[in-house]
Design a protein around this motif. Structure first.
Motif, short mmCIF file in Angstrom:
data_model
loop_
_atom_site.label_atom_id
_atom_site.label_comp_id
_atom_site.label_asym_id
_atom_site.label_seq_id
_atom_site.Cartn_x
_atom_site.Cartn_y
_atom_site.Cartn_z
N ASP A 73 0.71 -1.51 -0.11
CA ASP A 73 0.34 0.21 0.02
C ASP A 73 0.93 1.36 -0.03
OD1 ASP A 73 -2.12 -1.56 0.17
OD2 ASP A 73 -2.26 -1.46 1.83
N GLN A 86 1.08 3.89 -3.24
CA GLN A 86 1.05 5.33 -2.64
C GLN A 86 2.18 6.49 -3.16
OE1 GLN A 86 -2.54 5.50 -2.29
NE2 GLN A 86 -2.54 7.13 -1.14
N SER A 106 -3.20 9.10 2.40
CA SER A 106 -4.06 8.27 3.07
C SER A 106 -4.83 7.84 2.84
CB SER A 106 -3.64 7.47 4.12
OG SER A 106 -1.79 7.08 4.74
N PRO A 141 -7.20 4.15 -1.78
CA PRO A 141 -6.94 3.43 -0.43
C PRO A 141 -7.85 2.93 -0.62
CG PRO A 141 -6.37 5.95 -0.46
CD PRO A 141 -6.67 5.73 -2.35
N HIS A 187 -8.17 1.22 3.78
CA HIS A 187 -7.41 0.67 4.68
C HIS A 187 -7.90 -1.01 5.44
CE1 HIS A 187 -4.10 3.50 4.71
NE2 HIS A 187 -5.68 4.56 4.28
#
Length: 386
Positions: free
Chosen positions: A32, A36, A72, A174, A176
């Motif tokens: 991840d 990013q 994020s 994204p 999580h």
């Protein structure tokens, strides 16, 4: 000292290689982070191409804004984008006004920087506040303060923000959920491993007892478990936020739902009891002077308790994958019963001691009892039989 630095460098290099390998071999936090980073670089390149091609006076503003807005979560990108546009506009106007009043760069810096730094500390701007003073420095360094230049800089910032937010929202937006599940696995797995390690160390100690170095290692691992609980709380917050304003929400495979937040509180208690237990073991180490060490026979009984408790943690780990099947629940309950039975024998041995050793053993008995209650709120076998 030189050898210490060399060991530290080797450890850092090994950690970097492990992270790189994890990013390549499978999904997880490392991959991840890599995705990013690539998105941020691509957003900056696109912003530069979009503004430098028509001769923007300060084309740096667009890629600079774009790269910091690949955040994020998509929601955080939008919020940070709005904050940054306000901050950049304020820094630009303050710097231009200071330059017009003073007529030289040094005087403008002396006038503008205290104001922009103070503005950057305003809590509403969050991390973006620091860009008020850096924007002022960029404006003063380039030395152009006309309305035309100010308008261009604001336009470049808007373009960079739009590109950064768009890239973050449309290219692998994204989510999580994996971070939550990763932390949920970490707690029972590492707790089980720590409990088995302590049990093995106590059994192998023999009459000489375990060492202070062993106890300090166990305590350090218990502290890291407590940090993992904090990371789990943080991951849940990121997970909830990552679905806000996220166009890819419905396209993502969601898998099994994570256990509710009550699970976090349970493991928070377990990790705290492990910290207390390992602290008592450290204080009772033979080469310490806080407590007299427990007798070797009692350490063997303590190892039985911790081994069974470690098995209970392993069952909790498997329940995350396979659900609360009756067979697994029965095996978990059986291991918890064995832990309580071994704890009862350890408590009986306490009544046969006198002197200073009874103090350290009594502390261990109490710590283990709290740990077992946290693993399963049930009474010991003898109490239930009564």
């Amino acid at each position: 000292m030189g050898m210490g630095w060399w060991r530290w460098l080797r450890w850092e290099a090994a950690a970097v290689l492990r992270a790189a390998r994890s990013a390549v071999t499978g999904p997880g936090p490392e991959r991840d982070a890599a995705v990013q980073s690539l998105k941020a670089a691509a957003a900056a390149a696109l912003a530069w191409a979009a503004t430098a091609s028509w001769g923007a006076p300060l084309a740096l503003m667009a890629p600079w804004t774009a790269v910091v807005l690949v955040e994020s979560t998509v929601y955080r990108s939008v919020r940070s984008g709005l904050q940054q546009l306000v901050v950049v506009a304020a820094g630009t106007v303050i710097a231009a006004g200071a330059a017009m009043l003073t007529g030289n760069k040094m005087g403008a810096m002396v006038l503008a920087l205290p104001i922009t730094v103070l503005l950057g500390n305003y809590a509403r701007f969050g991390r973006q506040g620091m860009y008020a003073s850096t924007t002022a420095l960029f404006v003063l360094a380039y030395g152009s303060y006309s309305l035309y230049d100010i308008g261009h800089r604001l336009l470049e910032s808007v373009i960079g923000a739009a590109i950064g937010i768009t890239v973050n929202a449309l290219v692998f937006p994204p989510v999580h959920a994996r971070s939550v599940r990763h932390m949920l696995y970490t707690l029972p797995r590492d707790s089980a491993d720590l409990l088995h390690t302590i049990a093995e160390g106590l059994r192998e100690a023999g009459d000489e007892g375990y060492t202070q170095e062993d106890a300090e290692s166990w305590q350090d691992r218990a502290r890291r478990l407590a940090n993992a609980v904090t990371d789990l709380h943080t991951a849940r917050g990121w997970d909830q936020e990552s679905y806000r304003l996220n166009p890819g929400y419905r396209m993502r495979r969601r898998g099994r739902a994570a256990p509710p937040a009550d699970w976090d509180e349970t493991w928070d208690g377990i990790s705290e009891h492990l910290k207390t237990l390992t602290r008592t073991l450290r204080e009772a180490a033979p080469d310490e002077h806080d407590l007299a060490p427990p007798p070797s026979g009692a350490l063997g009984l303590a190892a039985d308790v911790l081994d069974a408790a470690g098995n209970v943690c392993e069952h909790d780990l498997h329940l995350l994958d396979e659900g609360p099947e009756e067979e697994r629940e029965a095996r978990r309950a059986a291991d918890l019963d064995r832990a309580w039975e071994a704890h009862g024998r350890l408590k009986d041995s306490l009544s046969q001691l006198d002197g200073e050793s009874s103090a350290s053993l009594g502390g261990l008995v109490a710590d283990m009892q709290r740990l077992l209650y946290a693993l399963g709120p049930q009474l010991p076998l003898r109490s239930r039989a009564a």
